[in-house]
Design a protein around this motif. Structure first.
Motif, mmCIF file in Angstrom:
data_model
loop_
_atom_site.group_PDB
_atom_site.id
_atom_site.type_symbol
_atom_site.label_atom_id
_atom_site.label_comp_id
_atom_site.label_asym_id
_atom_site.label_seq_id
_atom_site.Cartn_x
_atom_site.Cartn_y
_atom_site.Cartn_z
ATOM 1 N N PRO A 262 -5.227 0.519 -5.974
ATOM 2 C CA PRO A 262 -5.345 1.597 -6.980
ATOM 3 C C PRO A 262 -5.513 2.975 -6.377
ATOM 4 N N TRP A 263 -6.249 3.096 -5.272
ATOM 5 C CA TRP A 263 -6.486 4.419 -4.714
ATOM 6 C C TRP A 263 -5.216 5.018 -4.124
ATOM 7 N N GLU A 264 -4.349 4.185 -3.581
ATOM 8 C CA GLU A 264 -3.080 4.696 -3.068
ATOM 9 C C GLU A 264 -2.228 5.253 -4.218
ATOM 10 N N PHE A 265 -2.240 4.538 -5.345
ATOM 11 C CA PHE A 265 -1.497 5.008 -6.523
ATOM 12 C C PHE A 265 -2.071 6.323 -7.027
ATOM 13 N N ILE A 266 -3.393 6.409 -7.130
ATOM 14 C CA ILE A 266 -4.045 7.647 -7.582
ATOM 15 C C ILE A 266 -3.746 8.780 -6.609
ATOM 16 N N ARG A 267 -3.791 8.484 -5.309
ATOM 17 C CA ARG A 267 -3.507 9.519 -4.310
ATOM 18 C C ARG A 267 -2.087 10.055 -4.486
ATOM 19 N N GLY A 268 -1.122 9.163 -4.737
ATOM 20 C CA GLY A 268 0.244 9.620 -4.953
ATOM 21 C C GLY A 268 0.366 10.507 -6.181
ATOM 22 N N LEU A 269 -0.314 10.134 -7.263
ATOM 23 C CA LEU A 269 -0.272 10.954 -8.477
ATOM 24 C C LEU A 269 -0.884 12.328 -8.252
ATOM 25 N N SER B 17 0.829 -1.199 0.000
ATOM 26 C CA SER B 17 0.000 0.000 0.000
ATOM 27 C C SER B 17 0.868 1.255 0.000
ATOM 28 N N ALA B 18 1.887 1.281 0.864
ATOM 29 C CA ALA B 18 2.798 2.424 0.915
ATOM 30 C C ALA B 18 3.585 2.543 -0.382
ATOM 31 N N TYR B 19 3.971 1.397 -0.963
ATOM 32 C CA TYR B 19 4.731 1.445 -2.214
ATOM 33 C C TYR B 19 3.887 2.022 -3.345
#
Length: 260
Positions: A170-177, A67-69
């Motif tokens: 997916p939401w963690e990735f979107i949040r990072g972007l 999740s963090a990654y």
């Protein structure tokens, strides 16, 4: 160059837990001198650590906080870069975070520490921002998108193992972007209601990046989680992804929200 009293004062501050940089500023002594004094003092007391050996999920099979990654990967694709200076033995990953968003900075540091539990994370002060930095010889393993030149001038694709993590988080990735190259704003327009022109305001999300590949990674992931999006061109350049429909904005508010 410095008397015994000054050196003993520096040792006392360092042994109490003060950082090298803070002691250097307090005593008006070069940082390199303070670092050398600390090293010699620790060596004299037998406290120097042994060789640092960090582990890697790909090379050594250690667990990865996925999740963090996924979040850190999004930050890296937006505002991150990996470099190795000639005087350093290992490369470093730096994520630039604006001082206007201290919560984002804390989230970035927490993600770095979770992904690299064997390594130290530091904040480098710059004008209007901080660079969150971690050194590791395994950075190129975990971020194979690294390469020469700017990201938008080279091909950016996810490795199969990375895509699997993004699909799971997916939401963690979107949040990072969106925390790196995105924003939530209040947009407005005018409408004629009962013959009167009235101002109408509504929230909207934007993601802006010059890389076609990174924008596609963002839009594909948005589609997978049910967010409707459109491309908004800046002149003739389609650099912006827009999320404006009310149900999709509500979904983004639930999982992303404004920067903080």
């Amino acid at each position: 160059m410095y008397d015994t009293e000054t050196r003993e004062r520096a040792h006392a501050l360092l042994r109490s837990g003060a950082r090298n940089a803070d002691v250097a500023r307090a005593l008006n002594i070069p940082l390199g001198t303070i670092s050398y004094w600390r090293h010699m003092d620790r060596a004299k007391r037998g406290e120097c650590p042994g060789p640092h050996r960090s582990t890697c999920p790909l090379c050594d099979g250690r667990p990865l906080e996925e999740s963090a990654y996924s979040y850190l990967l999004g930050l890296y694709l937006g505002d991150g870069h990996i470099v190795q200076h000639a005087q350093h033995r290992v490369p470093n990953l730096t994520i630039t975070c604006a001082d206007d968003w201290p919560g984002l900075m804390d989230a970035c540091e927490a993600a770095m520490r979770a992904v690299f539990p064997d390594n130290s994370v530091c904040r480098v002060r710059r004008t209007g921002c901080h660079g969150l930095k971690v050194h590791s010889k395994h950075l190129w393993c975990l971020f194979p998108q690294h390469g020469e030149g700017k990201k938008h001038e080279r091909r950016i694709t996810l490795a199969p193992w990375q895509q699997k993590i993004v699909d799971s988080h997916p939401w963690e990735f979107i949040r990072g972007l969106f925390h790196s190259d995105g924003c939530r704003i209040t947009n407005w327009t005018t409408r004629i209601v009962d013959g009167q022109k009235k101002r109408y305001e509504y929230p909207r999300y934007f993601f802006a990046n010059k890389s076609d590949d990174i924008r596609k990674l963002c839009s594909d992931t948005l589609t997978k989680v049910g967010v409707e999006w459109t491309t908004l061109a800046r002149g003739s350049d389609p650099f912006n992804i827009s999320v404006a429909k009310r149900p999709s904005v509500a979904l983004m508010d639930t999982h992303i929200g404004p920067k903080y």
